[in-house]
Design a protein around this motif. Structure first.
Motif: not given
Lengths: 87, 211
Positions: A36-53
Protein backbone atom coordinates in the motif's frame (compact mmCIF):
# COMPACT_ATOMS: atom_id res chain seq x y z
CA UNK A 1 -11.00 1.30 -6.69
CA UNK A 2 -13.59 3.84 -5.52
CA UNK A 3 -12.70 6.79 -3.33
CA UNK A 4 -14.65 5.20 -0.48
CA UNK A 5 -12.82 1.89 -0.85
CA UNK A 6 -9.51 3.66 -1.02
CA UNK A 7 -10.33 5.61 2.16
CA UNK A 8 -11.18 2.47 4.11
CA UNK A 9 -8.07 0.74 2.84
CA UNK A 10 -5.99 3.77 3.94
CA UNK A 11 -7.62 3.69 7.36
CA UNK A 12 -6.89 -0.01 7.69
CA UNK A 13 -3.27 0.63 6.79
CA UNK A 14 -2.84 3.63 9.08
CA UNK A 15 -4.24 1.60 11.98
CA UNK A 16 -1.09 -0.52 11.64
CA UNK A 17 1.29 2.43 11.60
CA UNK A 18 3.18 1.87 14.83
CA UNK A 19 3.29 -1.95 14.79
CA UNK A 20 4.56 -1.78 11.19
CA UNK A 21 7.31 0.70 12.03
CA UNK A 22 8.26 -1.34 15.10
CA UNK A 23 8.47 -4.52 12.98
CA UNK A 24 5.70 -6.20 14.96
CA UNK A 25 3.20 -7.07 12.25
CA UNK A 26 2.67 -10.63 11.06
CA UNK A 27 4.23 -11.25 7.63
CA UNK A 28 0.96 -11.09 5.69
CA UNK A 29 -0.05 -7.77 7.27
CA UNK A 30 3.42 -6.36 6.79
CA UNK A 31 3.43 -7.17 3.10
CA UNK A 32 0.00 -5.63 2.70
CA UNK A 33 1.14 -2.38 4.34
CA UNK A 34 4.35 -2.31 2.29
CA UNK A 35 2.43 -2.76 -0.97
CA UNK A 36 0.00 0.00 0.00
CA UNK A 37 2.78 2.42 0.91
CA UNK A 38 4.37 1.87 -2.49
CA UNK A 39 1.34 3.35 -4.17
CA UNK A 40 -0.27 5.71 -1.63
CA UNK A 41 1.53 9.01 -1.12
CA UNK A 42 -0.83 10.13 1.64
CA UNK A 43 -0.21 7.09 3.83
CA UNK A 44 3.50 7.10 3.05
CA UNK A 45 3.59 10.66 4.36
CA UNK A 46 2.08 9.52 7.69
CA UNK A 47 4.64 6.76 8.03
CA UNK A 48 7.56 9.01 7.08
CA UNK A 49 6.43 11.59 9.63
CA UNK A 50 6.18 8.92 12.33
CA UNK A 51 9.68 7.66 11.50
CA UNK A 52 11.07 11.21 11.61
CA UNK A 53 9.46 11.63 15.01
CA UNK A 54 11.10 8.46 16.37
CA UNK A 55 14.45 9.55 15.00
CA UNK A 56 14.06 12.97 16.65
CA UNK A 57 13.20 11.34 20.00
CA UNK A 58 16.24 9.09 19.80
CA UNK A 59 18.56 11.97 18.89
CA UNK A 60 17.11 14.27 21.56
CA UNK A 61 18.23 12.09 24.43
CA UNK A 62 21.75 12.57 25.67
CA UNK A 63 24.38 10.19 24.38
CA UNK A 64 25.99 7.77 26.76
CA UNK A 65 29.28 9.15 27.94
CA UNK A 66 31.98 8.16 30.38
CA UNK A 67 31.68 9.95 33.69
CA UNK A 68 34.90 9.39 35.64
CA UNK A 69 33.73 11.33 38.70
CA UNK A 70 30.58 9.23 38.97
CA UNK A 71 32.52 6.02 38.39
CA UNK A 72 34.92 6.94 41.24
CA UNK A 73 31.98 7.76 43.49
CA UNK A 74 30.26 4.45 42.73
CA UNK A 75 33.48 2.51 43.29
CA UNK A 76 33.97 4.22 46.67
CA UNK A 77 30.41 3.34 47.70
CA UNK A 78 30.91 -0.26 46.54
CA UNK A 79 34.19 -0.47 48.48
CA UNK A 80 32.20 0.30 51.64
CA UNK A 81 30.13 -2.80 50.76
CA UNK A 82 33.25 -4.91 50.55
CA UNK A 83 33.77 -4.68 46.81
CA UNK A 84 37.33 -4.95 45.64
CA UNK A 85 38.01 -3.94 42.05
CA UNK A 86 40.65 -6.26 40.71
CA UNK A 87 41.88 -4.03 37.87
CA UNK B 1 49.31 -21.94 45.71
CA UNK B 2 46.55 -23.97 47.30
CA UNK B 3 43.89 -21.90 49.02
CA UNK B 4 42.20 -22.90 52.20
CA UNK B 5 38.54 -22.20 52.76
CA UNK B 6 36.92 -21.42 56.04
CA UNK B 7 33.29 -22.51 56.11
CA UNK B 8 32.60 -20.06 58.91
CA UNK B 9 33.19 -17.17 56.52
CA UNK B 10 30.06 -16.45 54.41
CA UNK B 11 32.08 -15.65 51.32
CA UNK B 12 35.33 -17.48 50.98
CA UNK B 13 37.97 -14.99 49.76
CA UNK B 14 38.42 -16.64 46.39
CA UNK B 15 34.67 -16.77 45.75
CA UNK B 16 34.30 -13.14 46.77
CA UNK B 17 37.14 -12.18 44.45
CA UNK B 18 35.55 -14.04 41.57
CA UNK B 19 32.24 -12.36 42.29
CA UNK B 20 33.86 -8.92 42.39
CA UNK B 21 35.85 -9.56 39.23
CA UNK B 22 32.69 -10.69 37.49
CA UNK B 23 30.78 -7.64 38.71
CA UNK B 24 33.61 -5.31 37.65
CA UNK B 25 33.83 -6.86 34.20
CA UNK B 26 30.10 -7.16 33.52
CA UNK B 27 28.23 -4.45 35.42
CA UNK B 28 30.66 -1.55 35.79
CA UNK B 29 31.25 -0.96 32.04
CA UNK B 30 27.51 -0.31 31.74
CA UNK B 31 27.63 2.69 34.06
CA UNK B 32 27.22 5.20 31.17
CA UNK B 33 24.10 3.30 30.02
CA UNK B 34 22.63 3.32 33.50
CA UNK B 35 23.46 7.01 33.89
CA UNK B 36 21.66 7.90 30.69
CA UNK B 37 18.59 5.94 31.75
CA UNK B 38 18.66 7.53 35.21
CA UNK B 39 18.86 10.97 33.57
CA UNK B 40 15.80 10.20 31.52
CA UNK B 41 13.95 9.51 34.76
CA UNK B 42 15.20 12.44 36.80
CA UNK B 43 16.23 15.08 34.20
CA UNK B 44 18.65 16.26 36.85
CA UNK B 45 22.36 15.33 36.96
CA UNK B 46 22.70 15.27 40.74
CA UNK B 47 19.57 13.15 41.25
CA UNK B 48 20.63 10.84 38.42
CA UNK B 49 24.04 10.31 40.04
CA UNK B 50 22.33 9.41 43.34
CA UNK B 51 20.11 6.92 41.53
CA UNK B 52 23.09 5.40 39.71
CA UNK B 53 25.05 4.97 42.94
CA UNK B 54 22.11 3.30 44.70
CA UNK B 55 21.49 1.15 41.62
CA UNK B 56 25.05 -0.17 41.71
CA UNK B 57 24.92 -0.80 45.44
CA UNK B 58 21.75 -2.85 45.01
CA UNK B 59 23.15 -4.58 41.94
CA UNK B 60 26.26 -5.56 43.91
CA UNK B 61 24.25 -6.83 46.87
CA UNK B 62 21.99 -8.88 44.62
CA UNK B 63 24.61 -9.85 42.05
CA UNK B 64 23.94 -13.48 42.90
CA UNK B 65 20.47 -13.15 41.37
CA UNK B 66 21.81 -12.01 38.00
CA UNK B 67 21.85 -14.92 35.58
CA UNK B 68 25.29 -15.00 34.00
CA UNK B 69 25.20 -14.76 30.24
CA UNK B 70 21.90 -12.85 30.11
CA UNK B 71 21.48 -9.19 29.22
CA UNK B 72 23.11 -7.25 32.05
CA UNK B 73 22.05 -3.84 30.66
CA UNK B 74 18.44 -4.94 30.84
CA UNK B 75 18.92 -6.20 34.40
CA UNK B 76 20.62 -2.99 35.52
CA UNK B 77 18.00 -0.78 33.88
CA UNK B 78 15.32 -2.72 35.75
CA UNK B 79 17.21 -2.28 39.04
CA UNK B 80 17.63 1.42 38.23
CA UNK B 81 13.94 1.91 37.53
CA UNK B 82 12.96 0.09 40.74
CA UNK B 83 15.45 2.18 42.67
CA UNK B 84 14.00 5.37 41.25
CA UNK B 85 10.46 4.23 42.04
CA UNK B 86 11.40 3.34 45.60
CA UNK B 87 13.21 6.62 46.17
CA UNK B 88 10.34 8.75 44.95
CA UNK B 89 7.80 6.33 46.48
CA UNK B 90 5.88 6.32 43.29
CA UNK B 91 2.63 4.48 43.31
CA UNK B 92 1.82 2.53 40.19
CA UNK B 93 -1.27 4.00 38.66
CA UNK B 94 -3.73 1.87 36.86
CA UNK B 95 -3.99 3.01 33.30
CA UNK B 96 -6.90 2.18 31.08
CA UNK B 97 -5.84 0.05 28.17
CA UNK B 98 -6.44 1.91 24.94
CA UNK B 99 -7.07 0.44 21.56
CA UNK B 100 -3.68 0.17 19.87
CA UNK B 101 -5.08 0.68 16.40
CA UNK B 102 -7.00 3.78 17.43
CA UNK B 103 -3.77 5.26 18.75
CA UNK B 104 -2.14 4.69 15.37
CA UNK B 105 -5.12 6.31 13.70
CA UNK B 106 -4.99 9.27 16.08
CA UNK B 107 -1.30 9.68 15.29
CA UNK B 108 -2.08 9.96 11.58
CA UNK B 109 -4.82 12.49 12.30
CA UNK B 110 -2.42 14.51 14.41
CA UNK B 111 -0.08 14.47 11.42
CA UNK B 112 -2.84 15.94 9.26
CA UNK B 113 -3.20 18.76 11.79
CA UNK B 114 0.55 19.30 11.77
CA UNK B 115 0.61 19.56 7.97
CA UNK B 116 -2.37 21.93 8.01
CA UNK B 117 -0.47 24.12 10.48
CA UNK B 118 2.51 24.30 8.13
CA UNK B 119 4.67 22.07 10.32
CA UNK B 120 4.91 18.98 8.14
CA UNK B 121 8.69 19.23 8.07
CA UNK B 122 9.09 20.21 11.73
CA UNK B 123 11.44 17.35 12.62
CA UNK B 124 13.88 18.12 9.84
CA UNK B 125 13.55 21.90 10.09
CA UNK B 126 13.55 22.56 13.84
CA UNK B 127 15.86 21.68 16.67
CA UNK B 128 13.32 20.09 18.96
CA UNK B 129 15.79 18.30 21.26
CA UNK B 130 15.13 20.31 24.43
CA UNK B 131 11.39 20.33 23.77
CA UNK B 132 11.37 16.54 23.30
CA UNK B 133 13.25 16.00 26.57
CA UNK B 134 10.84 18.28 28.38
CA UNK B 135 7.80 16.59 26.81
CA UNK B 136 9.09 13.14 27.80
CA UNK B 137 9.60 14.32 31.38
CA UNK B 138 6.03 15.60 31.52
CA UNK B 139 4.48 12.30 30.48
CA UNK B 140 2.67 10.17 33.02
CA UNK B 141 5.46 8.01 34.54
CA UNK B 142 3.89 4.80 33.25
CA UNK B 143 3.94 6.13 29.70
CA UNK B 144 7.35 7.72 30.08
CA UNK B 145 8.96 4.47 31.23
CA UNK B 146 7.73 2.62 28.16
CA UNK B 147 8.68 5.26 25.62
CA UNK B 148 12.16 5.67 27.10
CA UNK B 149 12.77 1.92 27.26
CA UNK B 150 11.55 1.46 23.68
CA UNK B 151 12.47 4.55 21.72
CA UNK B 152 15.58 5.66 23.58
CA UNK B 153 17.04 2.45 24.99
CA UNK B 154 15.86 0.19 22.17
CA UNK B 155 14.32 -2.64 24.18
CA UNK B 156 11.68 -4.81 22.49
CA UNK B 157 8.01 -4.90 23.51
CA UNK B 158 8.62 -8.33 25.03
CA UNK B 159 11.64 -7.22 27.05
CA UNK B 160 9.78 -4.16 28.35
CA UNK B 161 6.78 -6.28 29.36
CA UNK B 162 9.12 -8.46 31.39
CA UNK B 163 11.02 -5.52 32.89
CA UNK B 164 7.87 -3.67 33.95
CA UNK B 165 5.93 -6.83 34.76
CA UNK B 166 2.96 -5.79 32.66
CA UNK B 167 1.19 -7.59 29.79
CA UNK B 168 2.49 -7.13 26.27
CA UNK B 169 -0.74 -5.38 25.23
CA UNK B 170 -0.23 -2.82 27.97
CA UNK B 171 3.26 -2.06 26.69
CA UNK B 172 1.88 -1.45 23.20
CA UNK B 173 -0.98 0.70 24.42
CA UNK B 174 1.19 2.82 26.66
CA UNK B 175 3.87 3.19 24.00
CA UNK B 176 1.52 4.29 21.24
CA UNK B 177 -0.33 6.64 23.52
CA UNK B 178 2.92 8.13 24.81
CA UNK B 179 4.12 8.72 21.25
CA UNK B 180 0.89 10.46 20.32
CA UNK B 181 1.03 12.64 23.42
CA UNK B 182 4.64 13.54 22.63
CA UNK B 183 3.75 14.43 19.05
CA UNK B 184 0.90 16.62 20.23
CA UNK B 185 3.12 18.36 22.78
CA UNK B 186 5.73 19.05 20.12
CA UNK B 187 3.17 20.46 17.74
CA UNK B 188 1.85 22.80 20.43
CA UNK B 189 5.41 23.76 21.27
CA UNK B 190 6.27 24.55 17.66
CA UNK B 191 3.07 26.56 17.19
CA UNK B 192 3.65 28.51 20.42
CA UNK B 193 7.18 29.26 19.24
CA UNK B 194 5.73 30.86 16.12
CA UNK B 195 6.57 28.22 13.53
CA UNK B 196 3.04 27.62 12.33
CA UNK B 197 1.74 28.96 9.06
CA UNK B 198 -0.12 32.00 10.51
CA UNK B 199 2.96 33.37 12.25
CA UNK B 200 5.49 32.34 9.63
CA UNK B 201 6.98 35.83 9.65
CA UNK B 202 7.72 35.60 13.37
CA UNK B 203 9.96 32.55 13.38
CA UNK B 204 12.38 32.23 16.23
CA UNK B 205 15.47 31.74 14.12
CA UNK B 206 17.45 30.21 17.01
CA UNK B 207 15.29 27.09 16.77
CA UNK B 208 15.93 26.55 13.07
CA UNK B 209 18.29 23.67 12.44
CA UNK B 210 21.67 24.70 11.14
CA UNK B 211 22.27 23.18 7.74
Amino acid sequence: MTVQTRRSECEEIVRRLWPYIDGKLPDSDRERVTRHLEECVACLSHFDFARAFLEAVHEACPAEKDDEALRARVLAALADEGFSAAE
Amino acid sequence: MAQTTDPSIPFAPSAANDRDRDFAATALPLLPNVKRFALSLTRNEADADDIVQETYLRAYRYWGTFAAGTDCRRWLVTVCRNTFNDLVQRQAKSVAVEDDELESLATARAHNAVVAAGLGDMYSRLDLGPAIQKAIAQLDPNFRDVVVLSDVEGFSYEQIAEMLDVPLGTVRSRLFRARRQLQESLMVYALDAGFGRPQSGQRASSMEKKT
